[in-house]
Design a protein around this motif. Sequence first.
Motif, mmCIF file in Angstrom:
data_model
loop_
_atom_site.group_PDB
_atom_site.id
_atom_site.type_symbol
_atom_site.label_atom_id
_atom_site.label_comp_id
_atom_site.label_asym_id
_atom_site.label_seq_id
_atom_site.Cartn_x
_atom_site.Cartn_y
_atom_site.Cartn_z
ATOM 1 N N SER A 1 36.747 29.281 16.671
ATOM 2 C CA SER A 1 36.745 29.307 15.210
ATOM 3 C C SER A 1 37.729 30.385 14.778
ATOM 4 O O SER A 1 37.528 31.570 15.071
ATOM 5 N N PHE A 2 38.803 29.979 14.100
ATOM 6 C CA PHE A 2 39.764 30.972 13.617
ATOM 7 C C PHE A 2 39.128 31.889 12.587
ATOM 8 O O PHE A 2 39.454 33.068 12.522
ATOM 9 N N ALA B 1 36.103 20.412 24.765
ATOM 10 C CA ALA B 1 36.977 20.468 25.929
ATOM 11 C C ALA B 1 36.854 21.844 26.575
ATOM 12 O O ALA B 1 36.556 22.838 25.903
ATOM 13 N N GLU B 2 37.081 21.908 27.866
ATOM 14 C CA GLU B 2 36.997 23.168 28.607
ATOM 15 C C GLU B 2 38.132 24.125 28.258
ATOM 16 O O GLU B 2 37.974 25.335 28.318
ATOM 17 N N ALA B 3 39.300 23.562 27.935
ATOM 18 C CA ALA B 3 40.480 24.388 27.657
ATOM 19 C C ALA B 3 41.479 23.569 26.851
ATOM 20 O O ALA B 3 41.388 22.341 26.796
ATOM 21 N N ALA B 4 42.423 24.268 26.251
ATOM 22 C CA ALA B 4 43.520 23.594 25.554
ATOM 23 C C ALA B 4 44.344 22.821 26.580
ATOM 24 O O ALA B 4 44.392 23.199 27.752
ATOM 25 N N PRO B 5 45.011 21.757 26.157
ATOM 26 C CA PRO B 5 45.804 20.981 27.109
ATOM 27 C C PRO B 5 46.957 21.821 27.675
ATOM 28 O O PRO B 5 47.500 22.686 26.986
ATOM 29 N N ASN C 1 43.033 29.684 24.656
ATOM 30 C CA ASN C 1 42.021 29.849 25.695
ATOM 31 C C ASN C 1 41.485 31.273 25.726
ATOM 32 O O ASN C 1 40.306 31.490 26.012
ATOM 33 N N SER C 2 42.315 32.237 25.418
ATOM 34 C CA SER C 2 41.866 33.647 25.434
ATOM 35 C C SER C 2 40.929 33.961 24.261
ATOM 36 O O SER C 2 40.189 34.930 24.315
ATOM 37 N N LEU C 3 40.952 33.143 23.228
ATOM 38 C CA LEU C 3 40.094 33.352 22.061
ATOM 39 C C LEU C 3 38.708 32.747 22.241
ATOM 40 O O LEU C 3 37.817 32.976 21.426
ATOM 41 N N ARG C 4 38.490 32.002 23.331
ATOM 42 C CA ARG C 4 37.180 31.370 23.563
ATOM 43 C C ARG C 4 36.143 32.412 23.891
ATOM 44 O O ARG C 4 36.314 33.434 24.341
#
Length: 85
Positions: free
Chosen positions: A26-27, A68-72, A82-85
Amino acid sequence: MAQIPLGDIERHFWLTRSVARTIGVSFTEALAEKRLTEEGYAELVTRCRAAGCTESCQLWLACQQGRAEAAPEFCTNAEMLNSLR
């Protein structure tokens, strides 16, 4: 130095936001928690506009059935998102 043509800002704003949401980012929360700056957010959208993978991104988003587990891997913003998850 040649300029890279940028894609439509509104389209890439929504693509960036959609990929983020699909991986659970979430930005709004990232900004509130100071894990992302406004400038950093703008950079994400600008990089997306210059990446040239709009069709691949739209197809990836359309194929997602949940989180999804990660960005494509092709995403120019994958590492940051991915670092913001």
